[in-house]
Design a protein around this motif. Sequence first.
Motif, mmCIF file in Angstrom:
data_model
loop_
_atom_site.group_PDB
_atom_site.id
_atom_site.type_symbol
_atom_site.label_atom_id
_atom_site.label_comp_id
_atom_site.label_asym_id
_atom_site.label_seq_id
_atom_site.Cartn_x
_atom_site.Cartn_y
_atom_site.Cartn_z
ATOM 1 N N GLU A 19 3.431 -12.164 -5.605
ATOM 2 C CA GLU A 19 2.204 -12.259 -6.392
ATOM 3 C C GLU A 19 1.074 -12.911 -5.615
ATOM 4 O O GLU A 19 -0.077 -12.843 -6.009
ATOM 5 N N MET A 20 1.440 -13.596 -4.522
ATOM 6 C CA MET A 20 0.396 -14.207 -3.709
ATOM 7 C C MET A 20 -0.093 -13.262 -2.620
ATOM 8 O O MET A 20 -1.061 -13.549 -1.933
ATOM 9 N N THR A 21 0.618 -12.149 -2.419
ATOM 10 C CA THR A 21 0.254 -11.249 -1.338
ATOM 11 C C THR A 21 -0.450 -10.029 -1.910
ATOM 12 O O THR A 21 0.173 -9.234 -2.600
ATOM 13 N N PRO A 22 -1.743 -9.910 -1.647
ATOM 14 C CA PRO A 22 -2.442 -8.745 -2.186
ATOM 15 C C PRO A 22 -1.868 -7.465 -1.589
ATOM 16 O O PRO A 22 -1.553 -7.424 -0.401
ATOM 17 N N GLY A 23 -1.670 -6.460 -2.414
ATOM 18 C CA GLY A 23 -1.206 -5.165 -1.905
ATOM 19 C C GLY A 23 0.293 -5.015 -1.896
ATOM 20 O O GLY A 23 0.821 -3.941 -1.668
ATOM 21 N N GLY A 78 0.851 -1.190 0.000
ATOM 22 C CA GLY A 78 0.000 0.000 0.000
ATOM 23 C C GLY A 78 0.883 1.234 0.000
ATOM 24 O O GLY A 78 1.712 1.407 -0.889
ATOM 25 N N ASP A 79 0.737 2.075 1.013
ATOM 26 C CA ASP A 79 1.549 3.290 1.080
ATOM 27 C C ASP A 79 2.839 3.066 1.861
ATOM 28 O O ASP A 79 3.732 3.898 1.859
#
Lengths: 317, 257
Positions: free
Chosen positions: B61-65, B21-22
């Motif tokens: 790629e398996m970790t959203p965000g 995210g940020d």
Amino acid sequence: MTSTKVELAHRASANAAALYRGRAWWVDRVAQGVVFLGGLSAIVFILSIFIFVAKEGLGFMVADLNIKEFLTSPEWRPTEDSPTYGILALMAGTASVTGLAMLIAVPFSLGAAIYIGEFATGKTREVLKVLVELLAAIPSVVWGFIGLSIMNPLIMELFDVPVGLNVLNAGVILGLMAAPIMTTIAEDALKAVPDSYREAAEALGATRWQVIFKVVLPSAKKGLVAAILLGVGRGFGETMAVLMATGHAINLPTSPFDSVCAMTATIAAELGETAQGSPHYQVLFAIGISLFLITFVINMAADVFVRGGLRMRSKKA
Amino acid sequence: MVKPATQVKKLEVRDLSIRYGDEIALHSADFDVYENEIFGIIGPANSGKTSFLRAINRMNEMTPGMNVTGMVKFDGIDVKSWRDVYALRSRIGVVFPLPVGLPLSIYDNVALSPRLSGVKSKSELDDIVERCLTRAALFDEVKDRLDSLGSLLSGGQQQRLTIARALSQSPELLLLDEFSIAVDPVTTMRIEDVLKELKKEVTIVLVSNLVAQARRLADRTAFFLGGELVEVGETEELFRGNVQDSRTTDYLEGRFG
């Protein structure tokens, strides 16, 4: 020294605490009691149901009923002058409908569970979960209604048969009915597999399918078997939808287009018309006991399968 | 410490940044990992060490965000350009901080990866299983019960099982993420001996929160701090105090972290 006095006072109050039970202790005791009663009540209810059913049917089953005829004769004529009580056709009806229902429901529900649990993300997942749970809440009489008024003409037209109320109709209806709840349980079982297993397998270069088939499904095996069992139980126990969709005609089915009569539906349809305590009344309870035993055997078999499967797999290695 | 014999670059990290995210987990890191060395990465929690490992075999790629920019080259090829991510991952072994004994038999745990890549012959599998378990210093303890569940082993044994599993795919690169967290000191030393031996065939990236472990094992060491790569150098030089940034010495000598 004043400090000693303070210390002594502290010690005195600490010793008093040894004789005094605080609030937390009592809350703990009460909570234990409530939970114990809850657990006990489940056992009491199950036992009393069992005793009631056994009281009404078991005596008759042991003393008067010809067990061999009961289990092997397809002749169910309880109201004739010389009645025959053969439930083979009823058992065949229940088994054929449940079997077909499972053929439909198991692939559908496992597929849905794998999709929801392993592939769907975010909004899609949430919406699907809610929808599936909504499906599980549809009352069985509504399913029966669908069988009667939609499936019936559809089957007659599609397969060009005179009656659309048959094994196929009831099997499809029952399959659709059982699939949502099986999906929910199966998905819970998949969710219970720790993500670290998936990561470990992916790190080994396993594809999504390999991860699911080699690691996730074997780990969730117990829960998946439980989900299927729940569906089978639903199939054996379902009454209303089956009564409406099977055609309720006593028959040893030879094709999916034969009308049949299920054990549960027979009890539901006939119990109200019998005199309490009459042989017909008691033999209906004997059917209930048989249902009980069948479910018990299926549960046991699945339990043995789940344990035995593990042993077999490791032996191979 | 002996310099690595070859200076072939196994990993080239260029301007690598990782964000959740940020939140920035790693900011613009540049360094190389050479073939057949043990490359240590040290630093306190939340320094971006684990995130870096995940970027190498594209576990991100398996970790959203999780968002990775910049480049990691494996054998000279940007990992992002690998069409078959599974082929990439099967050349890289990973050992996670907490042992993951898959709920399969000990044998099947180690044989899983070879089987996935198509090895079917029983004798070949037997060989792989025995060799990997031996290398991970576990074979003698479990040779009589290879068919019992891997998830029932003790924590230290499970971690060695995890290492055996990572070796079963004959990786060219082995990523170890704080492998000794759940392992007793004696076992840790045994595994460390194994790693020193393995270095002849495999390139090893060792993330450790134990400074002393990096000193014992690593040829070169990188110091990560709060998402910043503070510096990379010969381990022995860093410990001798030849540092470019005083924070490195402060961390190595235990003044913070």
